[in-house]
Every structure is written in C-alpha cells, then in structure tokens.
Motif scaffolding. Structure first.
Motif, PDB file in Angstrom:
ATOM      1  N   LEU A  50      -9.286  -9.818   2.207  1.00  0.00           N
ATOM      2  CA  LEU A  50     -10.110 -10.735   2.983  1.00  0.00           C
ATOM      3  C   LEU A  50     -10.822 -10.010   4.117  1.00  0.00           C
ATOM      4  O   LEU A  50     -10.528  -8.854   4.429  1.00  0.00           O
ATOM      5  CB  LEU A  50      -9.242 -11.866   3.547  1.00  0.00           C
ATOM      6  N   GLU A  67     -10.944 -13.768   8.282  1.00  0.00           N
ATOM      7  CA  GLU A  67     -10.103 -14.565   7.381  1.00  0.00           C
ATOM      8  C   GLU A  67      -8.646 -14.135   7.470  1.00  0.00           C
ATOM      9  O   GLU A  67      -7.738 -14.982   7.496  1.00  0.00           O
ATOM     10  CB  GLU A  67     -10.613 -14.420   5.949  1.00  0.00           C
ATOM     11  N   CYS A  99      -8.491 -19.305   1.383  1.00  0.00           N
ATOM     12  CA  CYS A  99      -9.552 -18.323   1.627  1.00  0.00           C
ATOM     13  C   CYS A  99     -10.039 -17.710   0.317  1.00  0.00           C
ATOM     14  O   CYS A  99     -11.245 -17.525   0.110  1.00  0.00           O
ATOM     15  CB  CYS A  99      -9.048 -17.221   2.558  1.00  0.00           C
ATOM     16  N   CYS A 109     -12.406 -19.940  -1.685  1.00  0.00           N
ATOM     17  CA  CYS A 109     -13.740 -20.006  -1.070  1.00  0.00           C
ATOM     18  C   CYS A 109     -14.553 -18.758  -1.394  1.00  0.00           C
ATOM     19  O   CYS A 109     -15.740 -18.837  -1.735  1.00  0.00           O
ATOM     20  CB  CYS A 109     -13.617 -20.176   0.438  1.00  0.00           C
ATOM     21  N   LYS A 110     -13.925 -17.597  -1.295  1.00  0.00           N
ATOM     22  CA  LYS A 110     -14.651 -16.354  -1.555  1.00  0.00           C
ATOM     23  C   LYS A 110     -15.050 -16.257  -3.028  1.00  0.00           C
ATOM     24  O   LYS A 110     -16.173 -15.867  -3.368  1.00  0.00           O
ATOM     25  CB  LYS A 110     -13.793 -15.158  -1.141  1.00  0.00           C
ATOM     26  N   THR A 155     -17.533 -13.672   5.442  1.00  0.00           N
ATOM     27  CA  THR A 155     -16.405 -14.518   5.813  1.00  0.00           C
ATOM     28  C   THR A 155     -16.724 -15.946   5.417  1.00  0.00           C
ATOM     29  O   THR A 155     -17.777 -16.476   5.786  1.00  0.00           O
ATOM     30  CB  THR A 155     -16.146 -14.455   7.331  1.00  0.00           C
TER      31      THR A 155
END
Length: 232
Positions: A140, A144, A163, A166-167, A186
């Motif tokens: 990350l 993050e 996280c 989302c990425k 981010t």
C-alpha cells in the motif's frame, strides 16, 4: 438468473453492481453453461475442475447481464481484451458503449456495468490476516499503510482488505492490472467523499471510488469516472 443480492444505482450514465454465488443450484448453472462460446469452453478445459466451474458461472452470469443492457442474445456476445487483459465487448456490440468489470472471492462474484464510462470492481471475502501490517507496508501507499496501522489490532486485517479492494478496483477500471503500480496512488476511502490521490499528476484525476459490504460480509469496491450514489 440465480441469487442476485445487491444493486448500486447512480443517476445519468449509472454504474450498477450485482453479486451472485458461484455455487448456484444446478438449474441456474445449466443456464450459465448454455450461453458460453466455443472458445470459452476451450478455456475451461485447460483449467483445473474447480476453477473451470467458477469460470462457467461467472462468465455465463456476465453474458446474461450484458444481454439485458445491450438487447443482444447472451450467447451471441463476443469479447476482446486490452493489453493488460481487461475484457471488453467486441464489435459490433462495442458500439453499445457498455463497460464492465468482474471480480470474485470465495463463492461470491461481483459484476459492475456502466454506460459510456470505465468501471472497475473488486471483492474480498472476510478472512484472518495476522500479517496485515506487513502486507500494508509492502503493497500500500504510505498513507494507506498509516491508516491500517491506526486501526485497532483486531481490525487491521479487514482494514488492509478494504484498502486492497479499492486499489484493485481503480487499477482494473484503468485497465492497468497490478502492473499499474499499487504505490502510485492512495485510495483515500476513509475521507468524505472518498477520493484518489495520485503521487504524480494523472490524466484520469476524476476517478471516484465507492465501498460497501455484502450480506455475507464480503468487502466490495467500485471505481468509476463519475460521481454516483447508492440506491439499496
């Protein structure tokens, strides 16, 4: 079409998200099998049995969804693939402007479909991650990883997965795959509204993300090129 559990709807040029189980009753699985193309069956035969079963249901469900949006027969649709493997509708159905993304985790698959805007979706099944902090620091961004570290220890595994979804959703929407650079941006999903912060100026600065949770506690993230809202 089986068990569809959640739908997210926006306004104009909406992005919608559905979920389905990959272990449906046999009669639903038969509907999925009936619409696959010969090249897809050839792909299935190269897979381990379990992976092939999941692919059949996932691809069949996608065909049914895209057929509803395009007005085509599910079996008639054909696909093409970008440089990093992102699927798209092949001509003549590409003229419909439909964009889509698919992800799965455990026995759950999620599907995002939009009109005229790129979308990416990801899902992660709940599971223990005792090395969540190490994973966060490795994969990350600094922001993050700091957010994961700030969570109570029992929640850090779930924080990492949030996280990560989302990425993945952003990279899939852009067509980059994991080669696109996990640390290049981010996904600040904890902000209101959530936003993408790029480490360098990006031509796709208008990407938005939205997160939600399925009834089975799976974490889902959607990335798209427009603002949208939940309707469920």
């Amino acid at each position: 079409m089986g068990e569809w559990g959640v739908e997210a709807v926006g306004c104009e040029r909406a992005a919608r998200v559905w979920w389905a189980r990959l272990d449906p009753p046999w009669e639903v699985a038969a509907q999925m099998e009936a619409v696959l193309a010969p090249e897809e069956w050839a792909r299935v035969r190269r897979m381990p049995e379990e992976a092939g079963r999941r692919f059949v249901v996932r691809r069949g469900a996608l065909r049914h969804l895209l057929a509803e949006w395009s007005g085509a027969s599910p079996a008639a649709l054909r696909f093409c693939y970008g440089p990093q493997g992102k699927p798209a509708l092949a001509p003549p159905w590409s003229s419909s402007g439909l964009r889509f993304s698919v992800a799965d985790s455990g026995e759950v698959a999620v599907f995002a479909v939009a009109q005229g805007v790129e979308v990416g979706v990801d899902v992660e099944a709940p599971r223990a991650l005792p090395d969540a902090l190490a994973l966060a620091e490795r994969f990350l961004s600094l922001e993050e990883a700091a957010w994961v570290r700030a969570q109570p220890a029992p929640q850090q595994g779930r924080a990492f997965l949030r996280c990560w979804t989302c990425k993945e959703a952003v990279l899939k929407a852009r067509g980059d795959g994991l080669r696109g650079g996990l640390a290049d941006f981010t996904a600040a999903h904890w902000e209101t509204p959530p936003r993408i912060i790029w480490s360098e100026p990006s031509p796709t600065h208008d990407w938005t993300i939205h997160t939600f949770r399925l009834a089975q506690d799976h974490l889902v993230a959607l990335a798209s090129m427009q603002t949208w809202q939940k309707a469920f």
